[in-house]
Design a protein around this motif. Structure first.
Motif, PDB file in Angstrom:
ATOM      1  N   LEU A  38       0.839  -1.202   0.000  1.00 14.20           N
ATOM      2  CA  LEU A  38       0.000   0.000   0.000  1.00 14.20           C
ATOM      3  C   LEU A  38       0.874   1.252   0.000  1.00 14.20           C
ATOM      4  O   LEU A  38       0.542   2.241  -0.665  1.00 14.20           O
ATOM      5  CB  LEU A  38      -0.928  -0.004   1.221  1.00 14.20           C
ATOM      6  N   GLN A  39       1.966   1.206   0.726  1.00 13.23           N
ATOM      7  CA  GLN A  39       2.898   2.338   0.746  1.00 13.23           C
ATOM      8  C   GLN A  39       3.519   2.548  -0.632  1.00 13.23           C
ATOM      9  O   GLN A  39       3.602   3.679  -1.124  1.00 13.23           O
ATOM     10  CB  GLN A  39       3.985   2.096   1.783  1.00 13.23           C
ATOM     11  N   GLN A  91       2.230   1.580  -3.453  1.00 12.45           N
ATOM     12  CA  GLN A  91       1.155   2.016  -4.342  1.00 12.45           C
ATOM     13  C   GLN A  91       0.935   3.523  -4.203  1.00 12.45           C
ATOM     14  O   GLN A  91       0.766   4.232  -5.205  1.00 12.45           O
ATOM     15  CB  GLN A  91      -0.129   1.269  -4.007  1.00 12.45           C
ATOM     16  N   GLN A  92       0.946   4.027  -2.956  1.00 11.75           N
ATOM     17  CA  GLN A  92       0.750   5.460  -2.729  1.00 11.75           C
ATOM     18  C   GLN A  92       1.904   6.261  -3.309  1.00 11.75           C
ATOM     19  O   GLN A  92       1.701   7.327  -3.907  1.00 11.75           O
ATOM     20  CB  GLN A  92       0.625   5.729  -1.224  1.00 11.75           C
ATOM     21  N   GLN A  93       3.121   5.756  -3.169  1.00  9.18           N
ATOM     22  CA  GLN A  93       4.285   6.435  -3.737  1.00  9.18           C
ATOM     23  C   GLN A  93       4.193   6.512  -5.259  1.00  9.18           C
ATOM     24  O   GLN A  93       4.524   7.541  -5.861  1.00  9.18           O
ATOM     25  CB  GLN A  93       5.559   5.714  -3.313  1.00  9.18           C
ATOM     26  N   GLN A  94       3.733   5.438  -5.877  1.00 10.84           N
ATOM     27  CA  GLN A  94       3.578   5.430  -7.325  1.00 10.84           C
ATOM     28  C   GLN A  94       2.513   6.420  -7.763  1.00 10.84           C
ATOM     29  O   GLN A  94       2.676   7.131  -8.761  1.00 10.84           O
ATOM     30  CB  GLN A  94       3.234   4.023  -7.812  1.00 10.84           C
ATOM     31  N   GLN A  95       1.409   6.473  -7.021  1.00 10.18           N
ATOM     32  CA  GLN A  95       0.349   7.425  -7.347  1.00 10.18           C
ATOM     33  C   GLN A  95       0.841   8.858  -7.191  1.00 10.18           C
ATOM     34  O   GLN A  95       0.528   9.723  -8.018  1.00 10.18           O
ATOM     35  CB  GLN A  95      -0.867   7.168  -6.457  1.00 10.18           C
ATOM     36  N   ASP A  96       1.611   9.109  -6.127  1.00 14.35           N
ATOM     37  CA  ASP A  96       2.166  10.446  -5.915  1.00 14.35           C
ATOM     38  C   ASP A  96       3.121  10.810  -7.050  1.00 14.35           C
ATOM     39  O   ASP A  96       3.123  11.957  -7.537  1.00 14.35           O
ATOM     40  CB  ASP A  96       2.897  10.523  -4.577  1.00 14.35           C
ATOM     41  N   GLN A 132       1.180  11.639 -10.126  1.00 13.83           N
ATOM     42  CA  GLN A 132       0.584  12.967 -10.009  1.00 13.83           C
ATOM     43  C   GLN A 132       1.625  14.049 -10.219  1.00 13.83           C
ATOM     44  O   GLN A 132       1.364  15.061 -10.899  1.00 13.83           O
ATOM     45  CB  GLN A 132      -0.062  13.123  -8.631  1.00 13.83           C
TER      46      GLN A 132
END
Length: 211
Positions: free
Chosen positions: A159-160, A162-167, A170
């Motif tokens: 999940l961490q 995944q969030q880094q990839q999304q950031d 963006q």
């Protein structure tokens, strides 16, 4: 790349490996299967995973089809085959084996913590090639065994990531937008400069004609 290298690179904990056993007090109603299964497990423990996989496949092919007198070894053979295939790097077939373990009508011979191991292994195997599916599998593992610290750790790591990839996506999108805006501004400025030059040329020509 070995499984240990893969999980280490992703910051994940290793899979649940080793032959799965029936719950305490349970035994197969068909004793002739005990010795071949033990031999297959020994092949696995010795690290001869290709031979172990063949042994587990052979046992699965010999399983009885009489549903009124089932062999309780069937689910764990699928799990152990999955482990052997995972060690050999055959992720797709390993996952199919774990799914067969869960889908077996005899899997009620195991408590939820045993069944959760299949989802845990699936999630860890899929972490690199399909993070979304890996997250779903680890969530299923925790649903069956909420106290599993390894599943919690791996899920948190994915999940961490995944969030880094999304950031990062963006940030890249914002950067592209800023570059497009800068380009448009430069093009507008070039057009304004060109128009200004044309106007200046026109004024100079008018001044020469008046003289």
């Amino acid at each position: 790349q070995t499984l240990a290298d893969l999980t280490r690179a992703l910051g994940l904990l290793l899979l649940v490996f080793g032959p799965l056993s029936l719950l305490h007090g349970q035994s197969s109603p068909l004793t002739p299967w005990v010795q071949p299964e033990k031999e297959a497990n020994e092949l696995y423990n010795e690290g001869t995973y290709d031979q172990a996989a063949e042994a587990y496949r052979g046992l699965l092919q010999r399983q009885p089809v009489d549903q009124d007198n089932p062999n309780q070894t069937l689910p764990k053979l699928w799990f152990n085959l999955g482990n052997s295939l995972a060690q050999l790097g055959d992720t797709e077939k390993a996952i199919e084996s774990y799914d067969a373990f869960k889908e077996s009508g005899l899997s009620q011979a195991f408590d939820p913590t045993e069944l959760s191991k299949a989802d845990y292994n699936k999630g860890t195997l899929l972490a690199q090639q399909d993070p979304e599916a890996a997250i779903d599998a680890l969530k299923q593992a925790l649903k069956a065994n909420p106290q599993d610290p390894d599943a919690k750790h791996n899920l948190e790591m994915l999940l961490q990531q995944q969030q880094q990839q999304q950031d990062q996506q963006q940030d890249n999108q914002n950067q592209d937008q800023n570059q497009n805006q800068d380009q448009n501004q430069n093009e507008n400025q070039d057009q304004q400069d060109q128009n200004s030059d044309q106007n200046q040329d026109g004024q100079n020509q008018d001044s020469e004609q008046n003289q």
